[in-house]
Write an enzyme that holds these catalytic residues in place. Structure first.
Site, PDB file in Angstrom:
ATOM      1  N   THR A  85     -35.650  -4.454  -6.119  1.00  0.00           N
ATOM      2  CA  THR A  85     -34.498  -5.335  -5.898  1.00  0.00           C
ATOM      3  C   THR A  85     -33.410  -5.244  -6.956  1.00  0.00           C
ATOM      4  O   THR A  85     -32.315  -5.765  -6.737  1.00  0.00           O
ATOM      5  CB  THR A  85     -34.957  -6.806  -5.838  1.00  0.00           C
ATOM      6  OG1 THR A  85     -35.654  -7.109  -7.035  1.00  0.00           O
ATOM      7  CG2 THR A  85     -35.841  -7.045  -4.641  1.00  0.00           C
ATOM      8  N   TYR A  86     -33.673  -4.627  -8.077  1.00  0.00           N
ATOM      9  CA  TYR A  86     -32.670  -4.606  -9.142  1.00  0.00           C
ATOM     10  C   TYR A  86     -31.380  -3.966  -8.637  1.00  0.00           C
ATOM     11  O   TYR A  86     -31.404  -2.904  -8.017  1.00  0.00           O
ATOM     12  CB  TYR A  86     -33.167  -3.848 -10.358  1.00  0.00           C
ATOM     13  CG  TYR A  86     -34.345  -4.460 -11.083  1.00  0.00           C
ATOM     14  CD1 TYR A  86     -34.896  -5.691 -10.732  1.00  0.00           C
ATOM     15  CD2 TYR A  86     -34.919  -3.792 -12.146  1.00  0.00           C
ATOM     16  CE1 TYR A  86     -35.981  -6.222 -11.415  1.00  0.00           C
ATOM     17  CE2 TYR A  86     -36.001  -4.323 -12.840  1.00  0.00           C
ATOM     18  CZ  TYR A  86     -36.518  -5.536 -12.460  1.00  0.00           C
ATOM     19  OH  TYR A  86     -37.588  -6.053 -13.143  1.00  0.00           O
ATOM     20  N   HIS A  87     -30.281  -4.605  -8.938  1.00  0.00           N
ATOM     21  CA  HIS A  87     -28.952  -4.148  -8.512  1.00  0.00           C
ATOM     22  C   HIS A  87     -28.905  -3.908  -7.007  1.00  0.00           C
ATOM     23  O   HIS A  87     -28.395  -2.888  -6.541  1.00  0.00           O
ATOM     24  CB  HIS A  87     -28.522  -2.897  -9.286  1.00  0.00           C
ATOM     25  CG  HIS A  87     -28.160  -3.178 -10.697  1.00  0.00           C
ATOM     26  ND1 HIS A  87     -26.938  -3.692 -11.051  1.00  0.00           N
ATOM     27  CD2 HIS A  87     -28.856  -3.042 -11.844  1.00  0.00           C
ATOM     28  CE1 HIS A  87     -26.894  -3.856 -12.364  1.00  0.00           C
ATOM     29  NE2 HIS A  87     -28.052  -3.473 -12.869  1.00  0.00           N
ATOM     30  N   GLY A 132     -31.046  -2.985  -4.929  1.00  0.00           N
ATOM     31  CA  GLY A 132     -31.705  -1.761  -4.487  1.00  0.00           C
ATOM     32  C   GLY A 132     -31.140  -0.479  -5.067  1.00  0.00           C
ATOM     33  O   GLY A 132     -31.669   0.593  -4.805  1.00  0.00           O
TER      34      GLY A 132
END
Length: 179
Positions: free
Chosen positions: A55-57, A59
């Protein structure tokens, strides 16, 4: 940079997390040039542990980090990512997510694979769905080298998970920006 042996690997004591890369002011996406420059500086300083997640940024972090690390020999760094446990409703879903992560990272394997954001309820669900056993099979196949979890729950839940099996690592987030 000081390193510490973890299950036969020697990651730097300070890792580089892929959750807060600099953003382009207009697009609000990762400023890939600036972020790649930070990765270069980290590598030059001896940091060899790079962490990202699904999920960071929104995807984008996994694909960015995979690309940014392409300029370095694979054996010069350790790559960690995490299974987004809250999206897993079956073993088949976990498989789909994992293979997409390898594609995003453009790698055949990762060094550290963690069950992301575990608490007691998620742990029991993943265990009962066979996801934990499936992860152990992936590890035996060499698709990741070390297996662990990141944790966000109560002490009692932490103790339950920690003592349920022998883990290679547990990642607890201590973010300087939050203190």
């Amino acid at each position: 940079m000081e390193r510490r042996e973890i299950s036969g690997l020697e990651p730097s004591l300070l890792g580089y997390g892929g959750m807060r890369y600099p953003l382009d002011r207009e697009t609000k996406k990762i400023d890939r040039e600036k972020a790649a420059g930070l990765i270069r500086r980290a590598m030059e300083a001896g940091i060899n542990y790079y962490d990202t997640a699904w999920t960071y940024h929104e995807g984008e972090s996994e694909s960015f980090l995979g690309q940014a690390l392409k300029e370095y020999p694979r054996e010069s760094y350790y790559l960690a990512t995490k299974l987004p446990c809250w999206l897993v409703d079956s073993r088949e879903k976990a498989e789909e997510l994992f293979h997409t992560q390898l594609e995003r990272l453009d790698r055949d394997y990762v060094d550290f694979y963690l069950l992301h954001n575990l608490n007691g309820e998620r742990w029991r669900l993943l265990r009962d769905q066979g996801v934990v056993d499936w992860c152990l099979d992936l590890q035996r196949q060499g698709l990741f080298r070390r297996f662990g979890f990141s944790f966000h729950g109560s002490y009692d839940e932490f103790e339950e998970i920690l003592t349920a099996r022998e883990w290679d690592l547990c990642q607890l987030q201590l973010n300087y920006m939050d203190t």
